[in-house]
Design an enzyme around this catalytic site. Structure first.
Site, PDB file in Angstrom:
ATOM      1  N   CYS A  82     -39.378  19.395  11.855  1.00  0.00           N
ATOM      2  CA  CYS A  82     -39.664  18.751  10.574  1.00  0.00           C
ATOM      3  C   CYS A  82     -39.898  17.259  10.827  1.00  0.00           C
ATOM      4  O   CYS A  82     -39.157  16.633  11.571  1.00  0.00           O
ATOM      5  CB  CYS A  82     -38.540  18.958   9.582  1.00  0.00           C
ATOM      6  N   GLU A 140     -39.342  13.157  -0.203  1.00  0.00           N
ATOM      7  CA  GLU A 140     -40.504  13.723   0.469  1.00  0.00           C
ATOM      8  C   GLU A 140     -41.234  14.740  -0.397  1.00  0.00           C
ATOM      9  O   GLU A 140     -40.633  15.447  -1.210  1.00  0.00           O
ATOM     10  CB  GLU A 140     -40.074  14.413   1.774  1.00  0.00           C
TER      11      GLU A 140
END
Length: 227
Positions: A82, A140
């Site tokens: 990630c 995010e």
């Protein structure tokens, strides 16, 4: 995903990485460096990706324990890889950008070649916000990518990853934070992985589709994570 062109410019690393600031609809707003994007007082919503890797049987998923040296969420378990696409021509591309970023970071974090992670599919986008501590937070718009592989060999970078392991659905469920852990500040898995677990028709639905031999369909909506 078809093979996309990779530009040859060097990539900056660390807290000065140029990230892609976006609005709530995932439209590019501007460039923002990684430190500013994650500091509580200057945080900006930015584009990210999360790569989920499943084994050939579909029974197990690869997870990584983040290195203790990581500034955000050190020592917690997360999905296989990630990170963020960079504000640069190739990774700004609305079709290819997050895939290229995932290939780059899988190589950097897990020690696997770009060829080893070909065949990724995007399944969703999730917007979430989570505090790490009083100074830093995540905010995010996360593009979720899935990949099924056979005999993946990893060589984790110790500056990024403390440990990797394959887990079943039941084992992942057992790793999720309990109410007691939340009350006393415990953190077993990352907030972005937890957001995927909580999402209706999210991680466990994608996993079931893969176990059944299918490819999860991409959702065109932007999901807002439960707090």
């Amino acid at each position: 995903m078809s093979r996309c062109a990779v530009d040859s410019l060097p990539f900056p690393i660390g807290m000065q990485e140029p990230l892609i600031c976006v609005d709530n609809n995932d439209m590019v707003v501007c460039q923002v460096n990684k430190e500013r994007a994650h500091r509580v007082e200057s945080a900006r919503l930015h584009r990210a990706f999360s790569l989920l890797i499943f084994d050939a049987s579909g029974e197990r998923m690869l997870v990584q324990k983040r290195a203790q040296s990581k500034r955000l969420f050190p020592g917690v378990w997360a999905n296989a890889c990630c990170s963020h696409p960079h504000f640069r021509h190739s990774e700004l591309d609305p079709e290819c950008g997050v895939f290229l970023a995932a290939e780059r970071k899988a190589e950097q974090e897990l020690g696997v070649s770009r060829d080893a992670v070909e065949g990724m599919h995007k399944v969703a986008r999730i917007r979430y916000r989570a505090a790490c501590d009083e100074e830093f937070e995540e905010w995010e718009l996360d593009h979720i990518l899935v990949l099924q592989v056979d005999n993946l060999v990893t060589n984790p970078n110790p500056e990024e990853v403390e440990e990797v392991k394959w887990v079943t659905v039941e084992e992942l469920q057992a790793m999720r934070p309990s109410r007691k852990q939340k009350l006393f500040g415990g953190e077993c898995i990352s907030p972005w992985l937890e957001a995927m677990c909580k999402l209706e028709d999210g991680l466990f639905a994608w996993w079931e589709s893969i176990r059944a031999g299918g490819i999860p369909e991409e959702s065109t909506d932007i999901h807002v994570a439960q707090q």
